[in-house]
Design a protein around this motif. Structure first.
Motif, PDB file in Angstrom:
ATOM      1  N   PHE A  54       0.777  -1.232   0.000  1.00  0.00           N
ATOM      2  CA  PHE A  54       0.000   0.000   0.000  1.00  0.00           C
ATOM      3  C   PHE A  54       0.813   1.289   0.000  1.00  0.00           C
ATOM      4  O   PHE A  54       0.294   2.334  -0.375  1.00  0.00           O
ATOM      5  CB  PHE A  54      -0.943   0.024   1.210  1.00  0.00           C
ATOM      6  CG  PHE A  54      -1.979  -1.044   1.172  1.00  0.00           C
ATOM      7  CD1 PHE A  54      -3.051  -0.975   0.293  1.00  0.00           C
ATOM      8  CD2 PHE A  54      -1.871  -2.140   2.001  1.00  0.00           C
ATOM      9  CE1 PHE A  54      -4.008  -1.963   0.264  1.00  0.00           C
ATOM     10  CE2 PHE A  54      -2.826  -3.143   1.983  1.00  0.00           C
ATOM     11  CZ  PHE A  54      -3.899  -3.055   1.102  1.00  0.00           C
ATOM     12  N   LEU A  55       2.063   1.245   0.447  1.00  0.00           N
ATOM     13  CA  LEU A  55       2.865   2.461   0.549  1.00  0.00           C
ATOM     14  C   LEU A  55       4.126   2.330  -0.296  1.00  0.00           C
ATOM     15  O   LEU A  55       4.078   2.499  -1.487  1.00  0.00           O
ATOM     16  CB  LEU A  55       3.205   2.740   2.016  1.00  0.00           C
ATOM     17  CG  LEU A  55       1.999   2.936   2.943  1.00  0.00           C
ATOM     18  CD1 LEU A  55       2.430   2.985   4.404  1.00  0.00           C
ATOM     19  CD2 LEU A  55       1.242   4.191   2.567  1.00  0.00           C
ATOM     20  N   SER A  56       5.230   2.039   0.342  1.00  0.00           N
ATOM     21  CA  SER A  56       6.497   1.822  -0.357  1.00  0.00           C
ATOM     22  C   SER A  56       7.359   0.892   0.484  1.00  0.00           C
ATOM     23  O   SER A  56       7.435   1.058   1.703  1.00  0.00           O
ATOM     24  CB  SER A  56       7.227   3.140  -0.574  1.00  0.00           C
ATOM     25  OG  SER A  56       8.542   2.918  -1.028  1.00  0.00           O
ATOM     26  N   SER A  57       8.016  -0.028  -0.154  1.00  0.00           N
ATOM     27  CA  SER A  57       8.872  -0.966   0.578  1.00  0.00           C
ATOM     28  C   SER A  57      10.082  -0.252   1.193  1.00  0.00           C
ATOM     29  O   SER A  57      10.771  -0.810   2.032  1.00  0.00           O
ATOM     30  CB  SER A  57       9.327  -2.097  -0.336  1.00  0.00           C
ATOM     31  OG  SER A  57      10.023  -1.572  -1.446  1.00  0.00           O
ATOM     32  N   LYS A  58      10.305   0.991   0.807  1.00  0.00           N
ATOM     33  CA  LYS A  58      11.421   1.768   1.354  1.00  0.00           C
ATOM     34  C   LYS A  58      11.137   2.299   2.758  1.00  0.00           C
ATOM     35  O   LYS A  58      12.050   2.698   3.462  1.00  0.00           O
ATOM     36  CB  LYS A  58      11.740   2.946   0.430  1.00  0.00           C
ATOM     37  CG  LYS A  58      12.240   2.533  -0.925  1.00  0.00           C
ATOM     38  CD  LYS A  58      12.493   3.735  -1.790  1.00  0.00           C
ATOM     39  CE  LYS A  58      12.935   3.317  -3.184  1.00  0.00           C
ATOM     40  NZ  LYS A  58      13.144   4.479  -4.057  1.00  0.00           N
ATOM     41  N   TYR A  59       9.877   2.329   3.155  1.00  0.00           N
ATOM     42  CA  TYR A  59       9.512   2.877   4.460  1.00  0.00           C
ATOM     43  C   TYR A  59       9.904   1.917   5.578  1.00  0.00           C
ATOM     44  O   TYR A  59       9.865   0.710   5.414  1.00  0.00           O
ATOM     45  CB  TYR A  59       8.015   3.131   4.550  1.00  0.00           C
ATOM     46  CG  TYR A  59       7.505   4.214   3.621  1.00  0.00           C
ATOM     47  CD1 TYR A  59       8.353   4.996   2.852  1.00  0.00           C
ATOM     48  CD2 TYR A  59       6.154   4.449   3.516  1.00  0.00           C
ATOM     49  CE1 TYR A  59       7.869   5.972   2.013  1.00  0.00           C
ATOM     50  CE2 TYR A  59       5.656   5.429   2.676  1.00  0.00           C
ATOM     51  CZ  TYR A  59       6.524   6.190   1.934  1.00  0.00           C
ATOM     52  OH  TYR A  59       6.039   7.162   1.101  1.00  0.00           O
ATOM     53  N   LYS A  80       6.283  12.407  -3.014  1.00  0.00           N
ATOM     54  CA  LYS A  80       5.975  12.650  -4.441  1.00  0.00           C
ATOM     55  C   LYS A  80       6.433  11.506  -5.328  1.00  0.00           C
ATOM     56  O   LYS A  80       5.789  11.195  -6.319  1.00  0.00           O
ATOM     57  CB  LYS A  80       6.599  13.966  -4.894  1.00  0.00           C
ATOM     58  CG  LYS A  80       5.929  15.168  -4.273  1.00  0.00           C
ATOM     59  CD  LYS A  80       6.527  16.447  -4.787  1.00  0.00           C
ATOM     60  CE  LYS A  80       5.818  17.633  -4.125  1.00  0.00           C
ATOM     61  NZ  LYS A  80       6.333  18.904  -4.617  1.00  0.00           N
ATOM     62  N   GLU A  81       7.535  10.877  -4.952  1.00  0.00           N
ATOM     63  CA  GLU A  81       8.076   9.776  -5.761  1.00  0.00           C
ATOM     64  C   GLU A  81       7.077   8.620  -5.869  1.00  0.00           C
ATOM     65  O   GLU A  81       6.919   8.018  -6.921  1.00  0.00           O
ATOM     66  CB  GLU A  81       9.383   9.277  -5.145  1.00  0.00           C
ATOM     67  CG  GLU A  81      10.025   8.147  -5.925  1.00  0.00           C
ATOM     68  CD  GLU A  81      11.302   7.664  -5.269  1.00  0.00           C
ATOM     69  OE1 GLU A  81      11.586   6.449  -5.392  1.00  0.00           O
ATOM     70  OE2 GLU A  81      12.017   8.470  -4.652  1.00  0.00           O
ATOM     71  N   ASN A  82       6.383   8.320  -4.761  1.00  0.00           N
ATOM     72  CA  ASN A  82       5.430   7.210  -4.744  1.00  0.00           C
ATOM     73  C   ASN A  82       3.972   7.682  -4.785  1.00  0.00           C
ATOM     74  O   ASN A  82       3.057   6.882  -4.620  1.00  0.00           O
ATOM     75  CB  ASN A  82       5.653   6.358  -3.489  1.00  0.00           C
ATOM     76  CG  ASN A  82       6.996   5.673  -3.541  1.00  0.00           C
ATOM     77  OD1 ASN A  82       7.259   4.855  -4.405  1.00  0.00           O
ATOM     78  ND2 ASN A  82       7.878   6.021  -2.609  1.00  0.00           N
ATOM     79  N   ASN A  83       3.763   8.992  -4.997  1.00  0.00           N
ATOM     80  CA  ASN A  83       2.425   9.582  -5.100  1.00  0.00           C
ATOM     81  C   ASN A  83       1.577   9.273  -3.855  1.00  0.00           C
ATOM     82  O   ASN A  83       0.453   8.797  -3.956  1.00  0.00           O
ATOM     83  CB  ASN A  83       1.730   9.125  -6.378  1.00  0.00           C
ATOM     84  CG  ASN A  83       0.568  10.020  -6.738  1.00  0.00           C
ATOM     85  OD1 ASN A  83       0.553  11.189  -6.387  1.00  0.00           O
ATOM     86  ND2 ASN A  83      -0.415   9.475  -7.420  1.00  0.00           N
ATOM     87  N   ILE A  84       2.150   9.549  -2.676  1.00  0.00           N
ATOM     88  CA  ILE A  84       1.473   9.280  -1.413  1.00  0.00           C
ATOM     89  C   ILE A  84       1.321  10.582  -0.640  1.00  0.00           C
ATOM     90  O   ILE A  84       2.294  11.337  -0.472  1.00  0.00           O
ATOM     91  CB  ILE A  84       2.260   8.253  -0.561  1.00  0.00           C
ATOM     92  CG1 ILE A  84       2.296   6.914  -1.278  1.00  0.00           C
ATOM     93  CG2 ILE A  84       1.667   8.119   0.827  1.00  0.00           C
ATOM     94  CD1 ILE A  84       3.227   5.908  -0.631  1.00  0.00           C
ATOM     95  N   LEU A  85       0.106  10.852  -0.194  1.00  0.00           N
ATOM     96  CA  LEU A  85      -0.175  11.996   0.649  1.00  0.00           C
ATOM     97  C   LEU A  85      -1.011  11.511   1.823  1.00  0.00           C
ATOM     98  O   LEU A  85      -2.053  10.892   1.635  1.00  0.00           O
ATOM     99  CB  LEU A  85      -0.951  13.070  -0.119  1.00  0.00           C
ATOM    100  CG  LEU A  85      -1.479  14.233   0.721  1.00  0.00           C
ATOM    101  CD1 LEU A  85      -0.320  15.065   1.277  1.00  0.00           C
ATOM    102  CD2 LEU A  85      -2.411  15.103  -0.096  1.00  0.00           C
TER     103      LEU A  85
END
Length: 91
Positions: A54-59, A80-85
């Protein structure tokens, strides 16, 4: 997941619960424990797999739990890179 509605953040001793409501109906229910996150539409999963889906594996693993547990009136997270707000306004 996209939600633009009101909700509740409840912090209990063993878990944090986030409920988002739309027209009085719960559209998202998350229960975040120390070792897993549970959503009402799927079985519990690790934070790592939740982030990947759902988010990014980098988190970091408990990123979402820490974000909702912040003791701030307003929280704004933008990736912005993963279009998450994620915007949290506590009243």
């Amino acid at each position: 997941m996209k939600f633009y509605d009101r909700g509740f953040i409840s912090i209990y001793k063993n878990y944090t619960q986030v409920q988002v409501l739309s027209a009085g109906t719960v559209v998202l229910n998350l229960e975040m424990y120390d070792d897993r996150i549970c959503k009402d539409t799927f079985a519990c999963q690790t934070y790592k797999s939740f982030n990947k889906e759902f988010l990014s594996s980098k988190y970091e693993d408990k990123f979402i739990k820490k974000l909702f547990e912040e003791n701030k009136k307003n929280t704004l997270f933008r990736d912005k890179e993963n279009n998450i707000l994620i915007k949290i306004v506590k009243e």
